[in-house]
Design a protein around this motif. Structure first.
Motif, PDB file in Angstrom:
ATOM      1  N   SER A 140      82.026  73.176   1.461  1.00 20.48           N
ATOM      2  CA  SER A 140      80.579  73.005   1.220  1.00 20.48           C
ATOM      3  C   SER A 140      79.841  72.683   2.515  1.00 20.48           C
ATOM      4  CB  SER A 140      80.322  71.920   0.175  1.00 20.48           C
ATOM      5  OG  SER A 140      80.497  70.627   0.727  1.00 20.48           O
ATOM      6  N   CYS A 194      72.169  77.552 -14.228  1.00 12.54           N
ATOM      7  CA  CYS A 194      73.110  76.671 -13.537  1.00 12.54           C
ATOM      8  C   CYS A 194      72.852  75.218 -13.912  1.00 12.54           C
ATOM      9  CB  CYS A 194      72.985  76.829 -12.024  1.00 12.54           C
ATOM     10  SG  CYS A 194      73.617  78.391 -11.419  1.00 12.54           S
ATOM     11  N   SER A 245      73.600  72.654 -11.988  1.00 17.82           N
ATOM     12  CA  SER A 245      72.993  72.097 -10.772  1.00 17.82           C
ATOM     13  C   SER A 245      71.938  73.082 -10.305  1.00 17.82           C
ATOM     14  CB  SER A 245      74.036  71.965  -9.664  1.00 17.82           C
ATOM     15  OG  SER A 245      75.282  71.629 -10.160  1.00 17.82           O
ATOM     16  N   VAL A 249      70.709  75.729  -8.015  1.00 11.34           N
ATOM     17  CA  VAL A 249      71.350  76.681  -7.105  1.00 11.34           C
ATOM     18  C   VAL A 249      70.315  77.723  -6.718  1.00 11.34           C
ATOM     19  CG1 VAL A 249      73.111  78.504  -6.887  1.00 11.34           C
ATOM     20  CG2 VAL A 249      73.661  76.386  -8.093  1.00 11.34           C
ATOM     21  N   SER A 256      72.854  74.586  -2.917  1.00 12.29           N
ATOM     22  CA  SER A 256      72.853  73.857  -4.180  1.00 12.29           C
ATOM     23  C   SER A 256      72.638  72.386  -3.881  1.00 12.29           C
ATOM     24  CB  SER A 256      74.194  74.033  -4.901  1.00 12.29           C
ATOM     25  OG  SER A 256      74.228  73.224  -6.063  1.00 12.29           O
ATOM     26  N   MET A 309      79.288  72.540  -6.108  1.00  8.62           N
ATOM     27  CA  MET A 309      78.734  73.885  -6.290  1.00  8.62           C
ATOM     28  C   MET A 309      78.584  74.590  -4.954  1.00  8.62           C
ATOM     29  SD  MET A 309      78.470  75.457  -9.010  1.00  8.62           S
ATOM     30  CE  MET A 309      77.853  77.058  -8.615  1.00  8.62           C
ATOM     31  N   ARG A 310      78.221  73.845  -3.906  1.00 14.34           N
ATOM     32  CA  ARG A 310      78.108  74.448  -2.572  1.00 14.34           C
ATOM     33  C   ARG A 310      79.466  75.011  -2.138  1.00 14.34           C
ATOM     34  NH1 ARG A 310      74.410  73.766   1.058  1.00 14.34           N
ATOM     35  NH2 ARG A 310      75.825  73.067   2.672  1.00 14.34           N
ATOM     36  N   VAL A 359      81.852  76.006  -4.199  1.00 12.33           N
ATOM     37  CA  VAL A 359      82.079  77.186  -5.045  1.00 12.33           C
ATOM     38  C   VAL A 359      81.277  78.374  -4.496  1.00 12.33           C
ATOM     39  CG1 VAL A 359      81.740  78.154  -7.365  1.00 12.33           C
ATOM     40  CG2 VAL A 359      82.669  75.836  -7.096  1.00 12.33           C
ATOM     41  N   LEU A 360      80.046  78.122  -4.053  1.00 10.60           N
ATOM     42  CA  LEU A 360      79.220  79.191  -3.467  1.00 10.60           C
ATOM     43  C   LEU A 360      79.888  79.787  -2.227  1.00 10.60           C
ATOM     44  CD1 LEU A 360      75.668  77.627  -3.847  1.00 10.60           C
ATOM     45  CD2 LEU A 360      76.422  79.796  -4.849  1.00 10.60           C
ATOM     46  N   LEU A 406      85.271  74.403 -13.354  1.00 11.74           N
ATOM     47  CA  LEU A 406      84.202  75.176 -13.979  1.00 11.74           C
ATOM     48  C   LEU A 406      84.125  74.830 -15.453  1.00 11.74           C
ATOM     49  CD1 LEU A 406      84.729  78.561 -12.123  1.00 11.74           C
ATOM     50  CD2 LEU A 406      83.215  76.679 -11.544  1.00 11.74           C
ATOM     51  N   ARG A 426      79.032  74.936 -16.168  1.00 10.14           N
ATOM     52  CA  ARG A 426      79.155  75.443 -14.797  1.00 10.14           C
ATOM     53  C   ARG A 426      79.570  76.906 -14.793  1.00 10.14           C
ATOM     54  NH1 ARG A 426      81.901  70.776 -12.441  1.00 10.14           N
ATOM     55  NH2 ARG A 426      80.276  69.513 -11.516  1.00 10.14           N
ATOM     56  N   VAL A 453      77.942  79.996 -12.819  1.00 14.54           N
ATOM     57  CA  VAL A 453      78.684  80.885 -11.919  1.00 14.54           C
ATOM     58  C   VAL A 453      78.497  82.335 -12.357  1.00 14.54           C
ATOM     59  CG1 VAL A 453      81.004  81.567 -11.164  1.00 14.54           C
ATOM     60  CG2 VAL A 453      80.348  79.155 -11.156  1.00 14.54           C
TER      61      VAL A 453
END
Length: 134
Positions: free
Chosen positions: A31, A51, A53, A55, A72, A77-78, A80-81, A114, A118, A122
């Motif tokens: 992240s 989402c 969060s 995003v 995010s 989440m960052r 995951v991004l 996830l 979440r 995604v």
């Protein structure tokens, strides 16, 4: 910053995780590599709907090649991004549409993070990445 992981791809780093804690630490580390968006870029238009969060995803195309900027308000989440964008950054829309992003993500050991809400987020991110229109 510890550069020993730079030689491993993001996919390899996540697949090497042997516990939920290790995956979490890896996602948090990843992240930190994602450049933050400016407040001007965090618009409703760039916000991904669905989402849990907040995003934001910006898709730009240059000479048929897609580039992505994302952010995010949630560290996890960052991370995951970063993992998602590593699969699609610098590819053409045709190439991106050929990738089974859900299957690719399933190989990244992220399922324990996830939650159902979440996962919906995604999926919304993946849809926006694979959309042909901005």
């Amino acid at each position: 910053m510890n550069n020993s992981n730079q030689t491993l791809t993001i996919k390899e780093q996540l697949q090497a995780c042997r516990s939920k804690e290790e995956t979490f630490k890896t996602l948090v580390t990843l992240s930190k590599t994602l450049p933050r968006l400016s407040s001007e870029e965090k618009t409703e238009e760039n916000k991904v709907k669905g989402c849990e969060s907040a995003v934001w995803l910006i898709v730009e195309e240059s000479n048929g090649i897609r580039h992505f900027n994302a952010d995010s308000d949630a560290k996890l989440m960052r991370g995951v991004l970063v993992a998602i964008l590593s699969l699609v950054e610098g590819k053409s829309i045709a190439d991106i549409q050929q990738i089974d992003l859900k299957a690719e993500l399933a190989e990244l050991n992220l399922s324990s993070y996830l939650t159902s809400s979440r996962t919906n987020g995604v999926l919304a991110i993946l849809e926006k990445i694979q959309a042909t229109k901005q």
